[in-house]
Design a protein around this motif. Sequence first.
Motif: not given
Length: 290
Positions: A124-152
């Motif tokens: 379904d929805k695809v998020l592109t970041a760091m030259n890779q593709t992600w499920h939106p719910e799987h693109f989160f902070c490597f340290h705390c695990g929180e999904v990124f908000g508007a601050e990027g």
Amino acid sequence: MAHLCEMQTQAAVKADASKKHPANKQDPKASLDSMLGDLEQDLQDLGVATVSKGHCASCRKPIAGKVIHALGQVWHPEHFVCTHCKEEIGPKPFFERSGLAYCPKDYHDLFSPRCAYCAAPILDKVLTAMNQTWHPEHFFCFHCGEVFGAEGFHEKDKKPYCRKDFLAMFSPKCGGCNRPVLENYLSAMDTVWHPECFVCGDCFSSFSSGSFFELDGRPYCELHYHQRRGTLCHGCGQPITGRCISAMGHKFHPEHFVCAFCLTQLSKGIFREQDDKTYCQPCFTKLFPL
């Protein structure tokens, strides 16, 4: 009646032929195609008009029964199959790529972008970041695990971090409060400081003149630097930066090392002591006779 007799005769001949020459075992689908073809031919021989729905794009034989319209062509239902797994698609949904049909599962497995975190196809929805593709719910902070908000996010060593964790983990730390230094800062003593944190370690006054004294990795004003080093004059309480006289466990400016009674400078360093006070020899003799 003549037509009926003819059909019966033909049927009898075919039945007799089948007894004499048993048919080899065939693939069920191929057998069905053969039967349909024979039936269409028999009907035509009997003068019964048959309407062809076209020729199957797979087997190229006429289609007399159910038909599938797909990819701009017609197909026997059993011949319209997934290009990859060969399973029958029939009237079910399918995907087209380069003129070929694929079942949804194979299409996504073969061609859909994959999530950089879970490696599963993204349906379904695809998020592109760091030259890779992600499920939106799987693109989160490597340290705390929180999904990124508007601050990027912030990237470090090919890993994404939220602003809070990135600053806490990778920003330079203030030499005074050890918190991250984000904007204005001072550079001194091989580290960085918040301007409000670069103050004397004892009196917390800022260095308005721009000069400071360093001791054990901390900045000090001149007074407290000498106080910690034990180089304040015992007479006037001010720092000693030049010549110094040490006496009675204290340090003195030479001009402040005087007789406690007559205030004469004890320039030669010869003195008498009484009750933690210094006296010249004449005053000591007068004040404390034997």
